[in-house]
Design a protein around this motif. Structure first.
Motif, PDB file in Angstrom:
ATOM      1  N   ASP A  44      44.783  45.920  44.873  1.00 24.35           N
ATOM      2  CA  ASP A  44      44.836  44.539  45.361  1.00 24.35           C
ATOM      3  C   ASP A  44      45.903  43.785  44.567  1.00 24.35           C
ATOM      4  OD1 ASP A  44      43.049  44.999  47.317  1.00 24.35           O
ATOM      5  OD2 ASP A  44      41.536  43.576  46.656  1.00 24.35           O
ATOM      6  N   ASN A  90      42.294  47.626  49.204  1.00 25.85           N
ATOM      7  CA  ASN A  90      42.305  47.293  50.628  1.00 25.85           C
ATOM      8  C   ASN A  90      43.426  46.326  50.987  1.00 25.85           C
ATOM      9  OD1 ASN A  90      40.222  45.976  48.908  1.00 25.85           O
ATOM     10  ND2 ASN A  90      40.103  44.493  50.570  1.00 25.85           N
ATOM     11  N   HIS A  91      43.663  45.333  50.151  1.00 27.83           N
ATOM     12  CA  HIS A  91      44.702  44.346  50.463  1.00 27.83           C
ATOM     13  C   HIS A  91      46.112  44.929  50.425  1.00 27.83           C
ATOM     14  CE1 HIS A  91      42.395  40.674  50.953  1.00 27.83           C
ATOM     15  NE2 HIS A  91      41.620  41.065  49.950  1.00 27.83           N
ATOM     16  N   HIS A 104      39.738  51.771  43.393  1.00 27.76           N
ATOM     17  CA  HIS A 104      39.509  50.428  43.927  1.00 27.76           C
ATOM     18  C   HIS A 104      38.226  50.518  44.744  1.00 27.76           C
ATOM     19  CE1 HIS A 104      40.970  46.345  44.756  1.00 27.76           C
ATOM     20  NE2 HIS A 104      40.352  46.482  45.911  1.00 27.76           N
ATOM     21  N   HIS A 144      38.342  45.889  42.763  1.00 22.96           N
ATOM     22  CA  HIS A 144      37.724  45.523  44.041  1.00 22.96           C
ATOM     23  C   HIS A 144      36.634  44.466  43.904  1.00 22.96           C
ATOM     24  CE1 HIS A 144      36.970  45.559  48.216  1.00 22.96           C
ATOM     25  NE2 HIS A 144      35.900  46.306  48.226  1.00 22.96           N
ATOM     26  N   ASP A 151      43.151  43.775  40.834  1.00 22.64           N
ATOM     27  CA  ASP A 151      42.929  42.549  41.624  1.00 22.64           C
ATOM     28  C   ASP A 151      43.766  41.366  41.136  1.00 22.64           C
ATOM     29  OD1 ASP A 151      40.569  43.230  43.588  1.00 22.64           O
ATOM     30  OD2 ASP A 151      40.046  44.134  41.668  1.00 22.64           O
TER      31      ASP A 151
HETATM   32 ZN    ZN Z   1      39.494  44.264  47.214  1.00 21.71          ZN
END
Ligand code: ZN
Ligand code: ATP
Length: 481
Positions: free
Chosen positions: A51, A83-84, A182, A210, A16
């Motif tokens: 991320d 996800n990003h 993640h 995450h 992240d």
């Molecule tokens: Zn995330």
């Protein structure tokens, strides 16, 4: 490893970082630290739990390529996407994987033909040992990025996938198995790293991302498999020592290397220079002044996800005015930062709106609009990414009624909403395909795909004599009695 020998493998991990290249420990010092560790013991593996490619202008201008360059230079060994990392689309993620000098692994991102989008795992050979590292990405990606970005992909169950991976890696005679995930530990999430830890045997270490958790927030009490994670934004660097005796894993010891500890450390000039060069290149674009504001334009997460602000009003007004639609609706969660008083730069606008969203105009019935407003205020006063920011419409939210039935007195351009009539609505491409749970916005006829939302905001700012300082409420809340 040889008989009677003790071998230590050091795993260094980040998660992240969201493109905050110089914040916290920062990549220049991560590089120095990794070099120092390698001098003491060459058995070092540098991993990232996702991320990573998206967040700030530094990353978004080059659609993640700048971050890959930095990671290549720092010498990352493997990464799993968060996800990003899907924010520029799955095609772009594959391109970035091609540019990366390290594998990007994920075992549960599955294409329509049943194969995985990325390599599921990698086996690193260090100090005569084989370390199997497999990746898992959060199934929340399906709703936490533009659905277009993950079209045709399914996110297989992390527990089932992890079981399969353990079997496969064991068959390859690895000496240790690391899950690079993640998934996070958020209670609201169904697919947490806790679930994997508690339901899968044979994993020696879980490196997580995450939920932006730090070691002290993770409950490892009484568990043999430890979960480690380093918070966010490069605040800390995670270090885990795996000690093997005669090739057998004997201990797993996490250590946290904090930004305070990093203060002592000299930055790796090669990495600092690389970051400075990219920043300089970007300046041509980012330093352009597009307008001026007398007050702070408020995009704070805790404000735009639970109410209207002068900035959310400005954004929806821009969408409404430049689209010529009857109303505009956008999600509070898509507004990611505030703008300082004074000059408004391109940099600030891109930081507020980093997703590269497009403005979409669709036709919806009054009933669909009402459903969207109900959905977009369902969590209120709790914060929600999907909080409805609107222009062109006004409505009342009565907290005495139950969610789903709380919106009334909807007016479009001052005229009461007709449930059977069709209206033109400007929204963003994320919501237009059902993002943030706006299922009803998937419906409706597409009328136009306009420019990018950031471009529309800039054009609107440039057209204004002055930027309104105040909030111009569209939602009237009736408090509980
Ligand atoms: Zn995330
Ligand atoms: P983190 O960034 O801390 O890992 P996260 O991404 O899992 O967290 P949030 O920061 O809450 O979670 O961001 C998710 C929210 O971001 C979504 O609910 C949505 O409002 C917004 N969002 C995500 N992708 C897009 C997109 N492509 N367009 C517009 N908004 C988006």
């Amino acid at each position: 490893a040889e008989e009677g020998n003790v071998t230590t493998v050091t795993i260094v991990h980040t998660n992240d970082t969201h493109s905050r290249v110089n914040d916290g420990v920062g990549f220049p010092k991560i590089s120095s630290k990794v070099k120092a560790l390698k001098e003491a013991n060459p058995n070092v593996i540098l991993v990232d739990a996702g991320d990573t490619f998206h967040g700030q202008t530094f990353a978004t201008i080059s659609k993640g390529e700048s971050i890959v360059k930095v990671m290549n230079a720092v010498g990352y060994d493997v990464m799993t996407p968060g996800n990003h990392d899907f924010n520029y689309g799955q095609g772009r993620l594959l391109e970035l994987a091609g540019l990366a000098q390290f594998p990007i692994v994920s075992a549960n991102v599955v294409k329509a033909d049943g194969t995985t989008l990325l390599e599921p795992y990698v086996i690193k050979e260090v100090g005569g040992l084989k370390i199997g590292i497999f990746g898992l990405s959060t199934p929340e990606t399906a709703v936490k990025t533009n659905p277009k970005n993950v079209e045709g992909l399914t996110f297989a169950d992390p527990v089932e996938t992890a079981k399969k991976m353990v079997k496969e890696l064991q068959a390859k005679d690895v000496d240790a198995i690391i899950a690079l995930m993640h998934l996070g530990i958020d209670k609201e999430s169904t697919d947490t790293s806790y679930r994997v830890r508690d339901n899968v045997e044979g994993i020696d270490l879980i490196i997580d991302g995450h939920s932006h958790s730090t070691l002290d927030t993770i409950d490892n009490e009484g568990k043999t498999t430890k979960i480690v994670s380093t918070g966010e934004y490069n605040n800390n660097l995670g270090i885990v020592n795996l000690t093997f005796e005669n090739g057998e894993l004997k201990s797993v010891e996490p250590v946290v290397f904090s930004s305070e500890a990093a203060a002592e450390l000299e930055a790796d000039a090669q990495i600092s220079d690389l970051i400075a060069a990219v920043t300089e290149e970007n300046k041509v674009i980012t330093s352009v002044v597009v307008g001026k504001t007398d007050v702070v334009l408020d995009g704070a997460r805790e404000h735009v996800r639970g109410g209207e602000t002068n900035l959310s009003n400005l954004i929806t007004d821009a969408m409404l005015t430049l689209s010529g639609a009857d109303m505009a609706i956008t999600n509070g969660g898509g507004i990611r930062a505030s703008i300082d008083a004074g000059d408004i730069t391109m940099e600030e606008v891109i930081t507020v709106l980093p997703f590269g969203n497009y403005v979409i105009v669709k036709e919806y019935t009054g009933a669909q609009i009402l459903a969207a407003l109900e959905h977009g205020t369902a969590s209120y006063p709790e914060l929600a990414g999907g909080f409805a920011q609107v222009a062109g419409a006004t409505f009342t939210l009565d907290l005495n009624k139950e969610a789903g039935k709380r919106v009334s007195n909807v007016k479009i351009n001052g005229v009461p909403l007709d449930l059977n009539k069709t209206y033109k609505v400007a929204t963003n491409d994320f919501m237009a395909v059902g993002g943030d749970g706006y299922e009803m916005l998937k419906e409706g006829k597409l009328v136009a795909e306009l420019s990018a939302l950031d471009e529309i905001l800039i054009e609107y700012i440039q057209s204004l004599e002055s930027i309104p300082a105040e909030v111009r409420p569209r939602m009237t809340v009736i408090e509980k009695t």
